[in-house]
Design an enzyme around this catalytic site. Structure first.
Site, mmCIF file in Angstrom:
data_model
loop_
_atom_site.group_PDB
_atom_site.id
_atom_site.type_symbol
_atom_site.label_atom_id
_atom_site.label_comp_id
_atom_site.label_asym_id
_atom_site.label_seq_id
_atom_site.Cartn_x
_atom_site.Cartn_y
_atom_site.Cartn_z
ATOM 1 N N LYS A 139 -1.455 -1.484 -4.041
ATOM 2 C CA LYS A 139 -2.529 -0.501 -3.986
ATOM 3 C C LYS A 139 -1.869 0.867 -4.063
ATOM 4 O O LYS A 139 -1.163 1.280 -3.142
ATOM 5 C CB LYS A 139 -3.344 -0.632 -2.695
ATOM 6 C CG LYS A 139 -4.419 0.450 -2.551
ATOM 7 C CD LYS A 139 -5.097 0.403 -1.186
ATOM 8 C CE LYS A 139 -6.077 1.562 -1.042
ATOM 9 N NZ LYS A 139 -6.711 1.596 0.306
ATOM 10 N N TYR A 163 0.859 -1.182 0.000
ATOM 11 C CA TYR A 163 0.000 0.000 0.000
ATOM 12 C C TYR A 163 0.896 1.232 0.000
ATOM 13 O O TYR A 163 1.601 1.502 0.967
ATOM 14 C CB TYR A 163 -0.903 -0.022 1.232
ATOM 15 C CG TYR A 163 -1.930 1.078 1.315
ATOM 16 C CD1 TYR A 163 -2.265 1.871 0.229
ATOM 17 C CD2 TYR A 163 -2.584 1.331 2.517
ATOM 18 C CE1 TYR A 163 -3.219 2.867 0.318
ATOM 19 C CE2 TYR A 163 -3.558 2.322 2.628
ATOM 20 C CZ TYR A 163 -3.864 3.091 1.529
ATOM 21 O OH TYR A 163 -4.803 4.070 1.628
#
Length: 303
Positions: free
Chosen positions: A170, A142
């Site tokens: 992500k 992330y």
């Protein structure tokens, strides 16, 4: 629908960054979480991210996180990928979170760069590798420098892409040019971390989105991705333009967790919009603003 895994889409295409429902006394409402998870999977989501930022992970505790993951996996784990956040600026804590998520039955982990501490890239790599080494679960990195300050440098992404359990990113950097290069270079599956940038990220090779707006318009977002996959980019654009007001409603205040909970509560899908400090519930002005926006988008009937 039966959950499937493909190398190009290891976690599906539409993952909802799910809120953590709470009762008015502040306790985690696992039953409401299960009901919400079922609703999301019934309406377009083939993945769920639990115990992330939208799930108020900084203020929920290990047993609560594990109980929610376990209950959601039991309820929808055969139909959707269930990822659990394992984010901390304390590596030992992040490792424990990963281990507990695996024990609770999660299908994958979301691992963020260590926030606040601002480590070197060597530290970012060592932290992430330690969490990835802690279990056999596949990992989605992330990258969200707006919250962590530190992002994954290209060389660090290249090193992490060699780890057998690191399979996806992500990307909440807003940097589509860097995403284009990194996705092509690393071979990792790329997911937009911002609803509003779904189409630009699909255009540079992303395979899906980790979404807040999918709490409200999951079926429609899934249709956007299907149209893009089918090569009908004009239809994807037209469909997405219709969703922009909902994306703005959720992301407009800068507090997606609050807006998601409030909209779900106003729509009768959550029994409470309660949050934990330092997050506070919406005041009457914001409640009226959100209610008016829901009416304007056709999601809620007006008086």
């Amino acid at each position: 629908m039966v959950r499937t895994d493909t190398p190009g889409r290891p976690f599906g295409s539409l993952l909802t960054a799910m809120v953590t429902p709470m009762s008015p006394d502040g306790s985690v409402d696992v039953d409401a979480g299960v009901a919400l998870a079922r609703h999301l999977v019934d309406h377009g989501s083939d993945g769920l991210v639990l115990n992330g930022t939208t799930g108020e992970a900084p203020t929920t505790h290990a047993p609560e996180k594990a109980d929610l993951v376990s209950a959601v996996v039991e309820a929808v784990g055969d139909r959707a990928h269930v990822l659990a956040g394992a984010g901390s600026n304390d590596t030992a804590h992040a490792v424990r979170m990963a281990e507990q998520a695996a024990e609770a039955g999660a299908h994958g982990l979301l691992v963020v760069t260590p926030y606040y501490s601002r480590p070197s890239q060597a530290g970012v790599y060592a932290h992430t590798a330690a969490v990835a080494d802690a279990t056999d679960l596949p990992v989605m990195l992330y990258d969200v420098p707006g919250r962590t300050v530190v992002r994954y440098a290209p060389a660090t992404l290249d090193r992490l892409a060699e780890h057998p359990r690191v399979v996806a990113v992500k990307d909440a950097t807003g940097d589509t040019q860097a995403a284009l290069r990194a996705a092509a270079r690393t071979g990792l599956a790329w997911y937009s971390g911002d609803d509003g940038l779904l189409l630009p990220f699909l255009a540079v090779g992303a395979v899906g989105v980790v979404s807040m707006a999918a709490h409200l318009v999951g079926d429609q977002l899934a249709a956007v991705i299907r149209a893009w996959d089918a090569g009908d980019h004009d239809a994807a654009r037209r469909r997405f333009v219709d969703l922009v007001p909902v994306v703005d409603l959720i992301a407009g205040s800068g507090n997606g967790a609050l807006r998601c909970k409030l909209t779900l509560h106003l729509l009768g899908r959550l029994p409470s919009a309660s949050m934990r400090l330092p997050q506070v519930e919406a005041d009457e002005t914001e409640i009226a603003e959100v209610r008016d926006a829901l009416v304007a988008t056709g999601l809620l009937e007006g008086d």
